[in-house]
Scaffold this motif. Structure first.
Motif, PDB file in Angstrom:
ATOM      1  N   ARG A 118      59.203  51.215  49.849  1.00  0.00           N
ATOM      2  CA  ARG A 118      60.016  49.993  49.787  1.00  0.00           C
ATOM      3  C   ARG A 118      60.159  49.388  51.175  1.00  0.00           C
ATOM      4  N   CYS A 119      60.327  50.270  52.159  1.00  0.00           N
ATOM      5  CA  CYS A 119      60.522  49.822  53.540  1.00  0.00           C
ATOM      6  C   CYS A 119      59.274  49.080  54.042  1.00  0.00           C
ATOM      7  N   VAL A 120      58.093  49.601  53.741  1.00  0.00           N
ATOM      8  CA  VAL A 120      56.848  48.940  54.180  1.00  0.00           C
ATOM      9  C   VAL A 120      56.695  47.589  53.468  1.00  0.00           C
ATOM     10  N   LEU A 121      56.944  47.572  52.172  1.00  0.00           N
ATOM     11  CA  LEU A 121      56.760  46.317  51.433  1.00  0.00           C
ATOM     12  C   LEU A 121      57.788  45.257  51.835  1.00  0.00           C
ATOM     13  N   ASP A 122      58.960  45.711  52.285  1.00  0.00           N
ATOM     14  CA  ASP A 122      59.989  44.754  52.704  1.00  0.00           C
ATOM     15  C   ASP A 122      59.814  44.319  54.162  1.00  0.00           C
ATOM     16  N   SER A 123      58.820  44.869  54.850  1.00  0.00           N
ATOM     17  CA  SER A 123      58.629  44.533  56.271  1.00  0.00           C
ATOM     18  C   SER A 123      57.735  43.292  56.397  1.00  0.00           C
ATOM     19  N   GLU A 124      57.454  42.910  57.645  1.00  0.00           N
ATOM     20  CA  GLU A 124      56.609  41.717  57.859  1.00  0.00           C
ATOM     21  C   GLU A 124      55.196  41.956  57.317  1.00  0.00           C
ATOM     22  N   LEU A 125      54.818  43.228  57.224  1.00  0.00           N
ATOM     23  CA  LEU A 125      53.507  43.553  56.656  1.00  0.00           C
ATOM     24  C   LEU A 125      53.455  43.154  55.159  1.00  0.00           C
ATOM     25  N   GLY A 126      54.546  43.447  54.466  1.00  0.00           N
ATOM     26  CA  GLY A 126      54.639  43.034  53.055  1.00  0.00           C
ATOM     27  C   GLY A 126      54.608  41.519  52.936  1.00  0.00           C
ATOM     28  N   ASP A 127      55.320  40.835  53.849  1.00  0.00           N
ATOM     29  CA  ASP A 127      55.333  39.358  53.825  1.00  0.00           C
ATOM     30  C   ASP A 127      53.933  38.803  54.056  1.00  0.00           C
ATOM     31  N   GLU A 128      53.221  39.445  54.985  1.00  0.00           N
ATOM     32  CA  GLU A 128      51.852  39.011  55.286  1.00  0.00           C
ATOM     33  C   GLU A 128      50.977  39.095  54.034  1.00  0.00           C
ATOM     34  N   LEU A 129      51.138  40.217  53.317  1.00  0.00           N
ATOM     35  CA  LEU A 129      50.327  40.380  52.104  1.00  0.00           C
ATOM     36  C   LEU A 129      50.740  39.355  51.032  1.00  0.00           C
ATOM     37  N   LEU A 130      52.043  39.066  50.969  1.00  0.00           N
ATOM     38  CA  LEU A 130      52.484  38.043  50.001  1.00  0.00           C
ATOM     39  C   LEU A 130      51.825  36.698  50.332  1.00  0.00           C
ATOM     40  N   GLU A 131      51.772  36.390  51.626  1.00  0.00           N
ATOM     41  CA  GLU A 131      51.164  35.128  52.078  1.00  0.00           C
ATOM     42  C   GLU A 131      49.691  35.036  51.684  1.00  0.00           C
ATOM     43  N   LYS A 132      49.021  36.178  51.736  1.00  0.00           N
ATOM     44  CA  LYS A 132      47.574  36.221  51.428  1.00  0.00           C
ATOM     45  C   LYS A 132      47.279  35.707  50.019  1.00  0.00           C
ATOM     46  N   MET A 133      48.275  35.843  49.128  1.00  0.00           N
ATOM     47  CA  MET A 133      48.060  35.401  47.738  1.00  0.00           C
ATOM     48  C   MET A 133      47.662  33.918  47.727  1.00  0.00           C
ATOM     49  N   ASP A 135      45.710  32.343  49.575  1.00  0.00           N
ATOM     50  CA  ASP A 135      44.268  32.083  49.770  1.00  0.00           C
ATOM     51  C   ASP A 135      43.482  32.281  48.481  1.00  0.00           C
ATOM     52  N   HIS A 136      44.162  32.765  47.440  1.00  0.00           N
ATOM     53  CA  HIS A 136      43.439  33.092  46.197  1.00  0.00           C
ATOM     54  C   HIS A 136      44.074  32.417  44.977  1.00  0.00           C
ATOM     55  N   ASP A 137      44.597  31.223  45.166  1.00  0.00           N
ATOM     56  CA  ASP A 137      45.195  30.438  44.066  1.00  0.00           C
ATOM     57  C   ASP A 137      46.326  31.165  43.359  1.00  0.00           C
ATOM     58  N   LEU A 138      47.144  31.870  44.146  1.00  0.00           N
ATOM     59  CA  LEU A 138      48.311  32.560  43.601  1.00  0.00           C
ATOM     60  C   LEU A 138      49.473  32.349  44.562  1.00  0.00           C
ATOM     61  N   VAL A 139      50.702  32.457  44.062  1.00  0.00           N
ATOM     62  CA  VAL A 139      51.854  32.395  44.956  1.00  0.00           C
ATOM     63  C   VAL A 139      52.573  33.743  44.898  1.00  0.00           C
ATOM     64  N   GLY A 140      52.628  34.434  46.032  1.00  0.00           N
ATOM     65  CA  GLY A 140      53.326  35.719  46.087  1.00  0.00           C
ATOM     66  C   GLY A 140      54.812  35.462  46.285  1.00  0.00           C
ATOM     67  N   LEU A 141      55.632  35.810  45.282  1.00  0.00           N
ATOM     68  CA  LEU A 141      57.069  35.495  45.380  1.00  0.00           C
ATOM     69  C   LEU A 141      57.880  36.666  45.925  1.00  0.00           C
ATOM     70  N   ALA A 142      57.588  37.886  45.498  1.00  0.00           N
ATOM     71  CA  ALA A 142      58.312  39.062  46.025  1.00  0.00           C
ATOM     72  C   ALA A 142      57.601  40.338  45.590  1.00  0.00           C
TER      73      ALA A 142
END
Ligand code: PAF
Length: 326
Positions: A118-133, A135-142
């Motif tokens: 949970r800690c890793v996914l809630d970090s800036e690394l998790g946010d970065e991966l959400l942002e990546k969505m 680039d692939h016609d998806l919106v990462g919400l949480a």
């Protein structure tokens, strides 16, 4: 002229009412997931609905589609890309097929416990991966949660990788998971979740692997006798939105969707934690033989080649960053 005035007034009155109605007509948001309405995903879907409807003061209404009624997770992700569904709660199982950067999260034994993951996914690394969505016609919400996966089967008690030799195990449509089970000596069979119960019932596959939450919500005890608490991989889940709906919204409206997704994740994680405490006893009560004291070291060793195959294809950067944080 009186008649003409009356007519004009009537028409403009109707038009005004029409515009007012249009301004207040709620937008229906279709939300899909593959689990039953007693599952941790449904707890999350309810929280999403309650939060979005409250924040938007009824501008959006959420309709939940459960139990894979909109298809399996891969199909629903495709649906987000073409706008046939608006919001999906899905594991990362099939997500790597769309956003390869997320495969790293599916590596076996990457996380040791819930706090770490949970800690890793809630970090800036998790946010970065959400942002990546994006680039692939998806919106990462949480980031939300499915849970640590364990092995069930209809044949025998599994305590070591050798016990799993030759076992036909349904995996998600995820190449990292398939490789890990191949390395363990099992015969991985990728399949969409909505087909799984029947496949187990008919003996097309002997076993499957999923978190306690899913085993409970799907009554797998009806078709599986043995459960081994291997905890071989943490299964993240994600609340995804369709760019076809979300790109057309204002920043404020998109903010409501994000807030609703975060509320959904919080409620889901709480439910996962509750079932981690109470679920095993429930499964035993329903007749499953549960192997709890598994020595995971031989499993960890067996799946090691999956790491080499993964890093040779996708590099080590993200993996090292996660390992540093975990
Ligand atoms: O096994 C799967 O496909 C997933 O874990 C499930 C049950 C659909 C939940 O995301």
């Amino acid at each position: 002229t009186l008649t003409r005035h009356a007519l004009v007034a009537a028409i403009s009155g109707i038009a005004t009412v029409g515009i007012a109605l249009q301004a207040h007509a709620a937008t229906e948001v279709n939300l899909g997931h593959t689990l039953s309405d007693s599952s941790h995903y449904s707890v999350g879907a309810d929280a999403f609905k309650e939060t979005l409807e409250r924040l938007s003061d009824g501008e959006f209404t959420v309709t939940e589609h459960t139990s894979g009624s909109l298809g399996g997770e891969r199909e629903m992700i495709e649906g987000l890309q073409i706008g046939t569904v608006d919001v999906v709660i899905t594991s990362t199982g099939p997500l790597g097929n769309f956003v390869p950067e997320t495969y790293v999260l599916d590596l076996p034994f990457l996380f040791e416990n819930y706090d770490q993951a949970r800690c890793v996914l809630d970090s800036e690394l998790g946010d970065e991966l959400l942002e990546k969505m994006g680039d692939h016609d998806l919106v990462g919400l949480a980031w939300t949660e499915n849970g640590f996966r364990h092995l069930t089967n209809s044949q025998r008690e599994i305590a070591t990788p050798a016990d799993a030799e030759g076992l036909r195990v349904r995996t998600m449509e995820n190449e990292v998971h398939q490789e890990a089970f191949r390395q363990m000596g099992a015969r991985p069979t990728p399949m969409a979740f909505p087909e799984l119960f029947t496949a187990l019932q008919q003996g097309t596959v002997d076993g499957q692997e999923n978190p306690i939450t899913v085993i409970v919500a799907t009554n797998f005890w009806e078709v599986q006798d043995y459960l081994s608490l291997t905890g071989h991989v943490y299964s993240p889940a994600i609340v995804l939105g369709s760019p076809i709906l979300l790109d057309g919204l204002s920043d404020e409206e998109r903010g409501w969707f994000r807030e609703a997704a975060v509320a959904s994740a919080e409620a889901t994680r709480e439910e996962v934690s509750r079932l981690e405490r109470e679920g095993v006893a429930l499964l035993e009560e329903n007749g499953m033989t549960v192997k709890t004291d598994i020595d995971v070291a031989p499993f960890q060793e067996a799946v090691q080649p999956a790491y080499e195959i993964f890093t040779s294809e996708y590099g080590t950067e993200m993996l090292e960053r996660i390992q540093d944080k975990a």
